[in-house]
Design an enzyme around this catalytic site. Structure first.
Site: not given
Ligand code: ACO
Length: 318
Positions: A110, A244, A274
């Site tokens: 990215c 980003h 993204n």
């Molecule tokens: N729909 C419904 N539920 C979901 C989904 C979905 N698409 N994805 C995950 N869940 C559920 C999980 O299974 C989990 O359920 P559980 O509690 O029963 O186990 C629950 O939601 C919470 O999951 P978490 O992973 O803890 O959710 P979080 O609040 O951390 O959000 C996310 C996840 C959005 C990926 C977040 O961690 C994030 O934004 N991280 C940053 C990473 C990022 O943006 N990466 C992009 C690429 S990297 C880059 O560009 C540098």
């Protein structure tokens, strides 16, 4: 002397998928995706190839710069992966637009746009180029496991390009790499070799979302603060912070640390998801098109991505 951006372009696939449509493939819903990420729709390739998108973006950037392919001395593509392992995306795109000059790809995930800007400055410093075309292109839809709701909801496909020339609009650039291949990675396939002794991961994106989240908010805060300190600028003197577009909550987290109003942090994640290296140049393109960026504006670009990598640039817009 560094560089000026003199023309920009974009290439976006026609098909747009809403969060509701993603629910046809994995167990998810619009409310979860919108509230956790800010994403509402994304575009994905159907009949287009990645070099089609890159070619469209490149030609528009050339037109806006009032140049033709024969004026370009160097072509850099930033991408996680072209449509072919080789030739590079820069070569497959150059072939489509009739460009014949030095051409290579950069993979800084990215952060690729920032890395390409730094390379361009180096070429200008060596006196080896007058006009450089930088095109970022990503086809994330082919790098995802469409059975994994944790990742497939987050990304989209697209391209954005700019032509740069020697100038002093870019006042600062800094790149870092903090190597860690555990929290965000896309393994390559291993073909059908009969010799490998251990099994490798399937070639899909793997991510430990919360670790990436912490890295992103932390690195944005540290690197943007370092840039402002170096230039003796207060956050209040910055007109635009283009971060980003990985997650709206990451942008909000970084904004709170900088104590700046939301209007200074434009987003396009709601429309595109993204787009990896494409996110920031596409956002800049849209802001120019909408007449938001004015001569003399101070613009901070802050990217972070797999590697882990990060890059920060500051422009006094000309
Ligand atoms: N729909 C419904 N539920 C979901 C989904 C979905 N698409 N994805 C995950 N869940 C559920 C999980 O299974 C989990 O359920 P559980 O509690 O029963 O186990 C629950 O939601 C919470 O999951 P978490 O992973 O803890 O959710 P979080 O609040 O951390 O959000 C996310 C996840 C959005 C990926 C977040 O961690 C994030 O934004 N991280 C940053 C990473 C990022 O943006 N990466 C992009 C690429 S990297 C880059 O560009 C540098």
């Amino acid at each position: 002397m560094s560089l000026n951006i003199i023309g920009m372009g974009k290439g976006i696939p026609k098909k747009q998928i809403t969060n509701g449509e993603i629910a046809n493939y994995v167990d998810t819903n619009d409310e979860w995706i919108t509230s956790r990420t800010g994403i509402q729709t994304r575009h994905v390739c159907t009949s287009e190839t990645l070099s089609d998108l890159a070619a469209t973006a490149s030609l528009e950037a050339l037109e806006n710069a009032k140049l033709t392919v024969s004026d370009i001395d160097l072509f850099i593509c930033a991408t996680i992966g072209g449509e072919l392992r080789t030739p590079s995306l820069s070569c497959t795109t150059a072939e489509k637009i009739g460009l014949k000059c030095t051409a290579f790809d950069i993979n800084a995930a990215c952060t690729g746009f920032a890395y390409a800007l730094e390379v361009a400055v180096g070429y200008f410093a060596m006196g080896k180029a007058k006009n450089i075309l930088i095109t970022c292109g990503e086809m994330m839809s082919t790098q995802l496991d469409w059975n994994d709701r944790n990742t497939c909801v987050l990304f989209g496909d697209g391209a954005a390009a700019c032509v740069v020339t020697p100038g002093d609009s870019m006042r600062y650039i800094s790149l870092i790499a903090s190597p860690d291949s555990t929290i965000l990675k896309i393994p390559v396939g291993t073909g059908n070799t009969p010799f490998l002794e251990s099994k490798v991961d399937e070639p899909y994106l793997y991510m430990q979302g919360q670790d990436v989240f912490k890295f992103a908010v932390g690195v944005c805060d540290i690197e943007v603060s370092k840039a402002l300190e170096t230039l003796d600028l207060a956050p209040e003197e910055v007109d635009w912070f283009l971060l980003h577009q990985a997650n709206k909550r990451i942008i909000d987290g970084a904004r709170r640390k900088l104590k700046q109003p939301e209007e200074k942090f434009p987003t396009n994640i709601e429309k595109y998801g993204n787009l990896s290296s494409v996110s920031i140049p596409l956002l800049l393109y849209e802001m120019i098109e909408e007449g938001k960026v004015k001569t003399g504006d101070t613009i901070v670009l802050s990217a972070f991505g797999a590697g882990m990598t990060a890059g920060t640039a500051v422009f006094k817009w000309q």
